[in-house]
Design a protein around this motif. Structure first.
Motif, PDB file in Angstrom:
ATOM      1  N   PRO A 100       0.932  -1.326  -0.262  1.00 27.24           N
ATOM      2  CA  PRO A 100       0.557   0.236   0.344  1.00 27.24           C
ATOM      3  C   PRO A 100       0.850   1.037   0.085  1.00 27.24           C
ATOM      4  O   PRO A 100       1.991   0.877   0.644  1.00 27.24           O
ATOM      5  CB  PRO A 100      -0.883   0.040   1.211  1.00 27.24           C
ATOM      6  N   VAL A 101       0.221   1.958  -1.010  1.00 29.33           N
ATOM      7  CA  VAL A 101       1.332   3.816  -0.855  1.00 29.33           C
ATOM      8  C   VAL A 101      -0.238   4.893  -0.555  1.00 29.33           C
ATOM      9  O   VAL A 101      -1.125   5.039  -0.597  1.00 29.33           O
ATOM     10  CB  VAL A 101       1.890   3.691  -2.271  1.00 29.33           C
ATOM     11  N   LEU A 102       0.450   5.680   0.699  1.00 30.13           N
ATOM     12  CA  LEU A 102      -0.027   6.531   1.031  1.00 30.13           C
ATOM     13  C   LEU A 102       0.061   8.246   0.738  1.00 30.13           C
ATOM     14  O   LEU A 102       1.871   8.454   0.321  1.00 30.13           O
ATOM     15  CB  LEU A 102       0.051   6.350   2.313  1.00 30.13           C
ATOM     16  N   ILE A 103      -0.927   8.312   0.024  1.00 33.89           N
ATOM     17  CA  ILE A 103      -0.603  10.045  -0.309  1.00 33.89           C
ATOM     18  C   ILE A 103      -1.158  10.543   1.077  1.00 33.89           C
ATOM     19  O   ILE A 103      -2.329  10.643   1.784  1.00 33.89           O
ATOM     20  CB  ILE A 103      -1.075  10.513  -1.413  1.00 33.89           C
ATOM     21  N   LEU A 104      -0.179  11.533   1.563  1.00 36.93           N
ATOM     22  CA  LEU A 104      -0.647  12.472   2.936  1.00 36.93           C
ATOM     23  C   LEU A 104      -0.484  13.625   1.968  1.00 36.93           C
ATOM     24  O   LEU A 104       0.311  14.351   1.989  1.00 36.93           O
ATOM     25  CB  LEU A 104       0.564  12.160   4.008  1.00 36.93           C
ATOM     26  N   ALA A 105      -1.657  14.618   2.318  1.00 37.72           N
ATOM     27  CA  ALA A 105      -1.947  15.728   1.760  1.00 37.72           C
ATOM     28  C   ALA A 105      -2.967  16.146   3.119  1.00 37.72           C
ATOM     29  O   ALA A 105      -2.798  15.678   4.403  1.00 37.72           O
ATOM     30  CB  ALA A 105      -3.236  16.015   0.259  1.00 37.72           C
ATOM     31  N   ASP A 106      -3.633  16.997   2.692  1.00 36.28           N
ATOM     32  CA  ASP A 106      -4.574  18.212   3.838  1.00 36.28           C
ATOM     33  C   ASP A 106      -5.533  18.725   3.050  1.00 36.28           C
ATOM     34  O   ASP A 106      -5.474  18.781   2.001  1.00 36.28           O
ATOM     35  CB  ASP A 106      -3.148  18.978   4.386  1.00 36.28           C
ATOM     36  N   GLY A 107      -6.227  19.735   3.952  1.00 34.05           N
ATOM     37  CA  GLY A 107      -7.119  20.090   3.698  1.00 34.05           C
ATOM     38  C   GLY A 107      -7.311  20.916   2.989  1.00 34.05           C
ATOM     39  O   GLY A 107      -8.062  20.914   1.740  1.00 34.05           O
ATOM     40  N   ALA A 108      -6.176  21.806   3.347  1.00 37.93           N
ATOM     41  CA  ALA A 108      -5.552  23.326   2.423  1.00 37.93           C
ATOM     42  C   ALA A 108      -5.961  22.426   0.919  1.00 37.93           C
ATOM     43  O   ALA A 108      -6.085  23.027  -0.341  1.00 37.93           O
ATOM     44  CB  ALA A 108      -4.948  24.155   2.558  1.00 37.93           C
ATOM     45  N   LEU A 109      -5.081  21.548   1.188  1.00 38.31           N
ATOM     46  CA  LEU A 109      -4.422  21.063  -0.962  1.00 38.31           C
ATOM     47  C   LEU A 109      -5.311  20.539  -1.557  1.00 38.31           C
ATOM     48  O   LEU A 109      -5.794  20.586  -2.852  1.00 38.31           O
ATOM     49  CB  LEU A 109      -2.885  19.975  -0.855  1.00 38.31           C
ATOM     50  N   GLY A 110      -6.616  19.787  -0.424  1.00 39.34           N
ATOM     51  CA  GLY A 110      -7.587  19.521  -1.447  1.00 39.34           C
ATOM     52  C   GLY A 110      -8.379  20.289  -1.634  1.00 39.34           C
ATOM     53  O   GLY A 110      -8.902  20.031  -3.212  1.00 39.34           O
ATOM     54  N   GLN A 111      -8.579  21.642  -1.082  1.00 38.07           N
ATOM     55  CA  GLN A 111      -9.475  22.413  -1.465  1.00 38.07           C
ATOM     56  C   GLN A 111      -8.950  23.227  -2.441  1.00 38.07           C
ATOM     57  O   GLN A 111      -9.679  23.887  -3.210  1.00 38.07           O
ATOM     58  CB  GLN A 111     -10.336  22.603  -0.141  1.00 38.07           C
ATOM     59  N   MET A 112      -7.924  23.977  -2.770  1.00 39.63           N
ATOM     60  CA  MET A 112      -7.635  24.939  -3.431  1.00 39.63           C
ATOM     61  C   MET A 112      -7.474  24.331  -4.369  1.00 39.63           C
ATOM     62  O   MET A 112      -7.794  23.336  -5.036  1.00 39.63           O
ATOM     63  CB  MET A 112      -5.970  24.912  -2.807  1.00 39.63           C
ATOM     64  N   MET A 113      -7.549  25.436  -4.998  1.00 38.32           N
ATOM     65  CA  MET A 113      -7.204  25.928  -6.509  1.00 38.32           C
ATOM     66  C   MET A 113      -6.421  26.328  -7.765  1.00 38.32           C
ATOM     67  O   MET A 113      -5.870  26.841  -7.245  1.00 38.32           O
ATOM     68  CB  MET A 113      -8.811  26.722  -7.479  1.00 38.32           C
ATOM     69  N   GLU A 114      -5.736  25.373  -8.640  1.00 36.89           N
ATOM     70  CA  GLU A 114      -4.361  25.050  -8.989  1.00 36.89           C
ATOM     71  C   GLU A 114      -4.117  25.099 -11.003  1.00 36.89           C
ATOM     72  O   GLU A 114      -5.323  24.297 -10.601  1.00 36.89           O
ATOM     73  CB  GLU A 114      -3.930  25.299  -8.205  1.00 36.89           C
ATOM     74  N   LYS A 115      -3.360  26.184 -11.353  1.00 32.99           N
ATOM     75  CA  LYS A 115      -3.068  25.467 -12.535  1.00 32.99           C
ATOM     76  C   LYS A 115      -2.885  23.837 -12.876  1.00 32.99           C
ATOM     77  O   LYS A 115      -1.691  23.591 -11.571  1.00 32.99           O
ATOM     78  CB  LYS A 115      -2.748  26.409 -13.373  1.00 32.99           C
ATOM     79  N   VAL A 116      -3.045  22.485 -13.283  1.00 31.68           N
ATOM     80  CA  VAL A 116      -2.453  21.304 -12.776  1.00 31.68           C
ATOM     81  C   VAL A 116      -2.080  21.400 -14.620  1.00 31.68           C
ATOM     82  O   VAL A 116      -3.678  21.078 -15.086  1.00 31.68           O
ATOM     83  CB  VAL A 116      -2.984  20.569 -12.313  1.00 31.68           C
ATOM     84  N   VAL A 117      -1.098  20.940 -14.756  1.00 37.66           N
ATOM     85  CA  VAL A 117      -1.455  19.528 -16.189  1.00 37.66           C
ATOM     86  C   VAL A 117      -1.479  18.394 -16.018  1.00 37.66           C
ATOM     87  O   VAL A 117      -1.141  17.708 -15.321  1.00 37.66           O
ATOM     88  CB  VAL A 117       0.190  19.981 -16.829  1.00 37.66           C
ATOM     89  N   LEU A 118      -2.247  18.538 -16.314  1.00 35.06           N
ATOM     90  CA  LEU A 118      -2.394  16.310 -16.016  1.00 35.06           C
ATOM     91  C   LEU A 118      -2.323  15.784 -17.110  1.00 35.06           C
ATOM     92  O   LEU A 118      -1.957  15.866 -18.420  1.00 35.06           O
ATOM     93  CB  LEU A 118      -4.337  16.049 -16.428  1.00 35.06           C
ATOM     94  N   PRO A 119      -1.713  14.100 -16.904  1.00 29.80           N
ATOM     95  CA  PRO A 119      -0.955  13.402 -17.535  1.00 29.80           C
ATOM     96  C   PRO A 119      -2.047  12.829 -18.479  1.00 29.80           C
ATOM     97  O   PRO A 119      -3.188  12.317 -18.438  1.00 29.80           O
ATOM     98  CB  PRO A 119      -0.180  12.403 -16.763  1.00 29.80           C
ATOM     99  N   PRO A 120      -1.319  12.627 -19.395  1.00 31.62           N
ATOM    100  CA  PRO A 120      -2.622  11.388 -20.621  1.00 31.62           C
ATOM    101  C   PRO A 120      -2.716   9.921 -19.729  1.00 31.62           C
ATOM    102  O   PRO A 120      -1.951   8.865 -19.418  1.00 31.62           O
ATOM    103  CB  PRO A 120      -1.482  11.689 -21.640  1.00 31.62           C
TER     104      PRO A 120
END
Lengths: 369, 256, 84
Positions: free
Chosen positions: A176-196
């Motif tokens: 199992p791999v864990l991504i440890l984010a937080d509420g701010a990262l989850g809720q904030m909006m930013e530009k993102v380049v999505l991989p194909p």
């Protein structure tokens, strides 16, 4: 009739969008070829489940809202054991509920991706961002000797990117791999380049329980081994794997070259510290940021190397001081290690951090004069 | 092997199914688990679905079910077998998936998973062994222990004011719209074993129809936990458990 | 009467006696000997087995293989019930 062939599936190429962290993570998961998601609503990450349920009809993946986090993580166990690229997500209290299943998966070596969009605790706590689950994430979390590979994003871009990394590493190490984010990262909006889509290959999983053909022995996925000799053997194998996982360590160093002071911070806190480092530079204090990107494995060696130039280390976290214990292990008494933390969903400001930097710098001047 | 008469000119009319491994079972003498294991494996063998079947083992006496069942299997955490089976079935919808659980696993710690799995109408077979006691941990009270039953945690008998009432979870799941076929069987006589086999066969035949959950309770014994001989245990079961857990179908598919 | 017999795997028999109770012919009984696990195992005590398979059906350890004489040719094999 409307021409239907005009519509191009945009997901087959990289695409730039403005997105919430939670949504970017979910979209990246779809593009990574995720085959199943099992989850349970909890703030501040419910957008992940919502995004999947909205997108599911357009794609070929399973999404199921379970009756609890307990059920969700065990559905992940079943699906992962059946060979699927599978994930779940939750926030701190829900991740606590999942620890049993995560421990079983670590032992039975079932790959999966777990996302913790942390909120303040302990207990029911608050829905505001926090980093209070560092110990839980990096030291095992559930019962028994095991570790998760832990990725700590600091931007919406990394929320997306680390899904690909997470699935790849989960398959590579059968863990199992864990991504440890937080509420701010989850809720904030930013530009993102999505991989194909389709850019993350699938690997063979000959151990998966997909039905036993006559040509092979039955596959059994279990974490139960009654003979202590056998159970120790399993433990030795797991520890060997965790040693191999050390090569996946990732971090970045930003700021002054040959810094006199080093801040160690991860995730959202690292971004706040970058602003504080700018402010410190204006005041003539050379500070660098070391941002661990993997929290397990932890960049002990990189931190140890910086003891040759820096006279002090400052760890900034949104908790009562958890990663600072690993920083102290890395520094190993060679330099003082200071800590600045806010708890319960409070976010330290750049000015808070600057004040710490200045206080440490003053202390250094008085001791060297 | 022991043979008291010659088998010359005779043909085999009953033998161990190849879907049951050669491993001797660890169960106590007379325990019903072995019979249910064997009948389940017989059906899988006779239907020719060994290569398309995935089982889920529970925590309890049958925790090692995968040592005996020669099919791909996953070992679930205590109470979570139906959630694990859900995960398997959702990603392998064309495979035959079953869970195998005891009363503590399915009707105490796993009640939530049990209810919701059936309520979603997961297209799996859930096999539920009810012997009114926790066998593996040494004979403690189960959710299905009957009133007055002496166990190691109800040394003066189960009392409703203190321990609550026996949980008839099979009656409960029968009420759920996701349940397609619900039946209660036993394995204490040859006739009962034949009926159980028919119920398991029916459940696997229903599974590809994707009409909902098949749920089979097997009222069984625990000679060691009840502190009786196997013969006495079966008699006690008939006298004390069958009135509370009557054998028969609780929900059968409507004829088309 | 149809003649049958049983082959009992004494190594895995636990002597639970359920087969003895299930046998309509009283063909089975416990041995005075014990197997390597310490159980008195079941054996044929009368040569009157009909191969009805009741013993095998209730055996929790799948220790019993049942044999039967082929029935009269008048009965086609399709009418025969192989196991249950």
């Amino acid at each position: 009739m409307e021409p239907t062939s005009q519509r191009v599936d945009s997901s087959t190429q990289a695409e730039t969008r403005l997105m919430k962290g939670n949504e970017a993570l979910a979209e990246a998961a779809i593009r990574s070829g995720m085959q199943a998601y099992f989850g349970y609503p909890i703030t501040p990450q419910s957008e992940i489940l919502e995004y999947f349920t909205a997108e599911a009809p357009k794609h070929n993946f399973v999404v199921l809202q379970a009756e609890s986090e307990l059920a969700a993580i065990n559905m992940v166990y079943g699906a992962g054991g059946a060979g699927a690229r599978v994930m779940t997500s939750s926030s701190s209290p829900g991740i606590s509920l999942m620890q049993e299943g995560i421990s079983y998966m670590a032992s039975a070596e079932i790959p999966c991706l777990v996302v913790n969009v942390q909120r303040g605790g302990p207990g029911l706590g608050t829905i505001q961002p926090a980093q209070g689950d560092y110990f839980q994430a990096t030291k095992g979390g559930g019962h028994g000797d095991y570790r998760l590979l832990v990725l700590a994003p600091a931007s919406v871009q990394e929320m997306a990117d680390f899904v690909f990394d997470g699935f790849r590493l989960a398959d590579k190490y059968r863990t199992p791999v864990l991504i440890l984010a937080d509420g701010a990262l989850g809720q904030m909006m930013e530009k993102v380049v999505l991989p194909p889509s389709g850019s993350l290959p699938f690997i063979d999983k000959p151990w998966a329980t997909t039905g036993k053909p006559a040509s092979r022995e039955r596959n059994i996925l279990t974490s139960l081994h009654m003979e202590p000799e056998k159970m120790e053997e399993i433990n030795v194998k797991l520890q060997d794997k965790y040693r191999k996982m050390q090569q996946e360590v990732r971090y970045e160093v930003i700021g002054a070259e040959n810094p006199e002071m080093v801040i160690v911070a991860f995730g959202l806190t690292a971004r706040i510290c970058l602003k504080a480092i700018e402010l410190a530079k204006e005041r003539g204090i050379k500070v660098a940021l070391l941002r661990p990107i993997t929290l397990y494995p932890f960049p002990y060696d990189a931190i140890a190397r910086l003891t040759s130039t820096a006279y002090a280390f400052l760890t900034v976290e949104m908790n009562a001081g958890q990663m600072v214990e690993d920083v102290r292990l890395a520094v190993n008494g060679k330099r003082p290690v200071y800590f600045k933390g806010r708890m319960g969903g409070m976010i330290p400001s750049p000015e808070d951090v600057l004040l710490e930097i200045e206080t440490i710098a003053e202390k250094q001047q008085t001791t060297t004069v | 092997m022991e043979s008291a008469a010659t088998t010359n000119h005779m043909e085999i009319v009953y033998e161990r199914p190849v879907t049951l491994t050669d491993t001797p079972m660890h169960y106590c003498p007379g325990c019903g688990h072995g019979v249910v294991h064997r009948v389940l494996m017989e059906v899988i063998n006779e239907m020719g679905i060994q290569d398309r079947t995935v089982g889920v083992a529970p925590v309890g006496c049958s925790v090692f079910a995968y040592n005996y069942m020669n099919v791909d299997m996953q070992e679930a955490a205590h109470g979570r077998a139906s959630a694990v089976a859900t995960g398997i079935k959702r990603v392998l919808p064309e495979k035959y998936v079953y869970s195998y659980q005891g009363d503590g696993d399915l009707a105490a710690i796993g009640t939530g998973e049990t209810i919701h799995t059936v309520n979603r109408g997961e297209n799996i077979l859930m096999i539920f062994i009810n012997n009114a006691i926790y066998g593996m941990t040494g004979g403690q009270m189960a959710p299905t222990s009957i009133l007055g039953q002496v166990t190691s945690t109800t040394p003066y008998g189960r009392k409703s004011d203190l321990n609550g009432f026996p949980l008839k979870i099979t009656d409960l799941v029968t009420q759920l719209p996701g349940a397609y076929y619900v039946t209660r069987q036993s394995v204490h006589t040859a006739a009962a074993v034949r009926k159980l086999k028919k119920a398991i066969e029916a459940s696997f035949k229903y599974q590809p129809l994707k009409k909902g959950t098949c749920f089979i309770e097997v009222v069984s014994n625990c000679p060691s936990g009840w502190k009786m001989t196997p013969i006495e245990a079966n008699a006690w079961m008939e006298k004390n458990m069958f009135p509370l857990y009557p054998i028969g179908d609780l929900k059968v598919p409507k004829q088309n | 009467m149809i003649r049958g017999t049983v082959l009992i795997n004494r190594d895995i028999c636990k002597g639970c006696e359920l087969c003895i109770a299930a046998c309509p012919q009283d063909s089975l009984g416990l041995s005075d000997q014990i197997n390597r696990h310490g159980y008195r195992y079941v054996q044929l005590v009368q040569d009157n087995c009909t191969g009805c398979i009741n013993c095998a059906l209730v055996c929790p350890d799948c220790a019993i293989t049942v044999y039967q004489e082929p029935r009269a040719k008048a009965k086609s094999s399709a009418q025969r019930v192989p196991a249950l």
